[in-house]
Each structure stands twice: as C-alpha cells, then as structure tokens.
Scaffold this motif. Sequence first.
Motif, short mmCIF file in Angstrom:
data_model
loop_
_atom_site.label_atom_id
_atom_site.label_comp_id
_atom_site.label_asym_id
_atom_site.label_seq_id
_atom_site.Cartn_x
_atom_site.Cartn_y
_atom_site.Cartn_z
N UNK A 168 0.84 -1.19 0.00
CA UNK A 168 0.00 0.00 0.00
C UNK A 168 0.88 1.25 0.00
N UNK A 169 0.49 2.20 -0.85
CA UNK A 169 1.17 3.49 -0.90
C UNK A 169 0.21 4.57 -0.40
N UNK A 170 0.73 5.49 0.37
CA UNK A 170 -0.06 6.64 0.82
C UNK A 170 0.87 7.83 0.92
N UNK A 171 0.30 8.99 1.12
CA UNK A 171 1.15 10.17 1.19
C UNK A 171 0.42 11.36 1.77
N UNK A 172 1.18 12.41 1.96
CA UNK A 172 0.63 13.66 2.50
C UNK A 172 1.50 14.80 1.99
N UNK A 173 0.94 15.97 1.96
CA UNK A 173 1.67 17.14 1.49
C UNK A 173 1.05 18.38 2.09
N UNK A 174 1.86 19.42 2.13
CA UNK A 174 1.35 20.72 2.61
C UNK A 174 2.14 21.84 1.93
N UNK A 175 1.41 22.85 1.58
CA UNK A 175 2.01 24.07 1.05
C UNK A 175 1.62 25.19 2.00
N UNK A 176 2.60 25.79 2.65
CA UNK A 176 2.34 26.80 3.68
C UNK A 176 2.95 28.12 3.25
N UNK A 177 2.11 29.13 3.19
CA UNK A 177 2.57 30.48 2.86
C UNK A 177 2.54 31.31 4.14
N UNK A 214 4.56 7.27 1.96
CA UNK A 214 4.70 6.14 2.88
C UNK A 214 4.38 4.84 2.17
N UNK A 215 5.18 3.81 2.45
CA UNK A 215 5.00 2.48 1.89
C UNK A 215 4.76 1.51 3.04
N UNK A 216 3.68 0.73 2.94
CA UNK A 216 3.38 -0.32 3.91
C UNK A 216 3.27 -1.64 3.17
N UNK A 217 3.99 -2.65 3.66
CA UNK A 217 3.95 -3.96 3.02
C UNK A 217 3.76 -5.04 4.08
N UNK A 218 2.72 -5.86 3.89
CA UNK A 218 2.41 -6.94 4.82
C UNK A 218 3.21 -8.17 4.43
N UNK A 219 4.34 -8.39 5.11
CA UNK A 219 5.21 -9.51 4.78
C UNK A 219 4.57 -10.84 5.14
N UNK A 235 4.92 -6.77 9.32
CA UNK A 235 4.72 -5.76 8.29
C UNK A 235 5.92 -4.81 8.26
N UNK A 236 6.11 -4.18 7.10
CA UNK A 236 7.20 -3.22 6.90
C UNK A 236 6.60 -1.85 6.61
N UNK A 237 7.20 -0.80 7.18
CA UNK A 237 6.76 0.58 6.94
C UNK A 237 7.97 1.45 6.64
N UNK A 238 7.86 2.22 5.58
CA UNK A 238 8.90 3.19 5.24
C UNK A 238 8.27 4.52 4.87
N UNK A 239 8.89 5.60 5.28
CA UNK A 239 8.35 6.93 4.98
C UNK A 239 9.48 7.85 4.55
#
Length: 411
Positions: free
Chosen positions: A44-53, A81-86, A91-95
């Motif tokens: 599973x791939x997920x993500x987040x972002x922000x633009x702050x002025x 973020x990457x989540x993989x159910x081994x 499970x593995x998580x990387x961000x």
Amino acid sequence: MFNLAKYGVIKVMIHRILYFIFMISLAQLSWIATLRAETIDKLQFSGFARVVMGYLDDKNAEYLGYDNSVSFDQESLIGVQVDYQLLDELAFTGQLIGHTGKERDSGVEWLYLTYAPTNKLKLKLGRQRTPFLNYSDVIDVGYAYPWATLPQQIYPRHFFSTFDGLMANYEITGKEFVMNIEGYWGYFEDKIVVSERVMNAKTNDFSGVISVVNYKNWTFRGSYHRGKTSIELDELTEFSGLLGQLGFIQSAESLATAGLTEVFQLSANYENLNYFIRTELNRIQADFVLVPDTDGYSISTGYNYFPFSTYIVYSKNKTQYEQPASDIPVGLSPQLDVIAFSYQEIFNQLPVDSSEAFTIGTRWDLKAGLALKGEVSWINGEETDRAYFSINDPSFDRKATLYLLALEWVF
C-alpha cells in the motif's frame, strides 16, 4: 519403410507433451497472476503534502524562518509512505519526506518492522517518530490537526524528531474506555539546531513510556522521556577544560556539554460534532548549559460547522538556564578578569525563548483529504528575551504578527 502406426503413436505423445507444457504454462501464469494480486493487495502506498505560505509583519526580525516577505519554503513538504504486509503478523513501513525548510534534512523519516503476535500487542523495530508530545506522530501531516502550524511554545523545532530502536504498544479495553500503553528504548545521532547553531548530537539510553486513555469524547495522554545526551561544541569543551585545569571546578562543570535530558507531558482533549477543546503542557529539562529548562502549555477551542471550523489558541512558555558559578575571583588580576568575563559572556549570550502567542484561524475542508487553513498569530516576548525571534535590529520590541495560509492534503 515409414511406419504409419509408429507415426500415430509419436503424434499422440507429442500432443500429450504439448498439452502438458501448455497446462504447466497456464499454471505458471495463474501463479504469477495470483502472486501479483497478492503483492498488490499487501503493498500500500499513501502520502501527505502541505504548502504553507507565511508572512511576518515586521522587518526587524524573523519567526520560524518567516520575515516580512511572502514565503513558501519554511514548512511546505511532501511525504510518501510504503506499507507492506510480509506475513500475517509481520509488516514493513517506510516513509520518505522532502522538506523545503533549511533546518530539516529531507530523507527517510520512518523505516521499521511491525510484529503483532496478538490483536493487543505490537512491537516496532527500526527508525520511528519520537512520541514526545500529543501530535509528535503527525507533526508533518498538517491535515491531521485543525491548526495551520503547531505552537512553537510547546513544539520546539530543535527537538530530535526520530529515534532508532524498539517500541512496544499494548492495548487494554474496558467497557467504557480504551487504554494504550507504549514503551520504547533506542538512541539518536544526528545534527540538531540549538540556540541557532547546528551541531552534532547523540542520545544514548533513550527511553520513554506513554499512556493514552480514550473515554467517551475525552482523550487523555501522559508521557515521560529521558536520555543521556551529548553535543559536539569544541570551543566550549576546550574552555571548560581550561577552567578545570585552573581549579575552577564549579565553573568547568557548569559548561558541561553532556547530561540527562528529560521530557514530561500531559494533555486532555474533548471533541464532539460541534466543538472541541484541546489542552497540552510539557516540561523539558537538561543537565547541560545550552538547553534551558522549559515549561510550556497550550489551550485551544474551536467550533465545527461543516465544512468549516473556527478556532482560537493561546500558548505560552517560560525558559530559564542554570545560574553561572561564582568561583572565579574578580579584581585580583587582569588575566583572571578576562577569564571571568569570558565565562559570564557565555551565559549572557544564551537565548531566552520565553514567549506567548494568541492565534485565531479557520479551516475549510474542500473535500475529503483536502483542507485549506488560514490563521493569524500575535507573538509577544519580553524585550530582553529572544522569544524564538531571529532579531535583525536591536530596537525590535519582540512583538509581531504572523499570517499563515496552508493547503493540506492526504492521498
């Protein structure tokens, strides 16, 4: 002479072999398709972002990197973020996070394995977020909280945000409450910014315990953290060594660049469909000269009227350093006077960041996963303190207004 009977047998055998190969190929294709489907399902791939002025209304100072010009490069970021159910329990998580701000390096933020032997117990091993405060886990995910930025008075930017080690989480479920208890142990080694100086820091025996209780519309959190921290500052170490050689032991020990760091935290939040109240307080104390003892608190309340919410925040902190020693005599000789003056000047230059801020703001949820926030903060500090400002003009009165506009989304 060609035997037609043998030819018929050979033909049948060839057909059977081809059929066998065909069935094996189908099985392989089916297995590959199943493997791909399982891989896609587990990955599973997920993500987040922000633009702050941001914009600060005073040309004589900066606050959190903002000055009297419009800036987008202080708190804007993107994370994947990457989540993989081994396995069923593993499970593995990387961000990975890319920052625009100068004080934080882009790169791997999380990298850990999660082992869940039961539904109530989880163990995490690797690089993780340090759970100092209530919003430490989601400090970069602006969509997760109502404000455009977390108050500097209780979320200081110089704190190390990650650690490498082991964390255990256990859940206790009652009839009317849910309690989570976490404990962790590990270490930290990286560059940090203290008193506007970048330096190498190392924390060993880094540990903490956190308890979170959810009861009806209430959430209570308490935590305690500690570690043996050392920083690299050669000139301070050399001067401390000189004082020790001259016999001024108290002064030498007061310039220590290593010692115990402790963080205490408490928070209480109430929320329903119409409004929320969120409070948090913390205490940071360290046994070495460059990090002051700091007490901070924040209280916020807001009203929800979907798709909008409006909030107000008041936050305040007080910082103070240990008093300098007095074992260096003054007036006996010019050489000793120079040493005494140099020693006292170290303490005189330490920035005092006591300050308060009052904030009003509005959040507009444009659609699921996308929010627009606007807020105004009035920052106030004593004229003798730094109050988290980077001061360009000594006449600056430590009072300024910060305007922020933030676009937050998760995907």
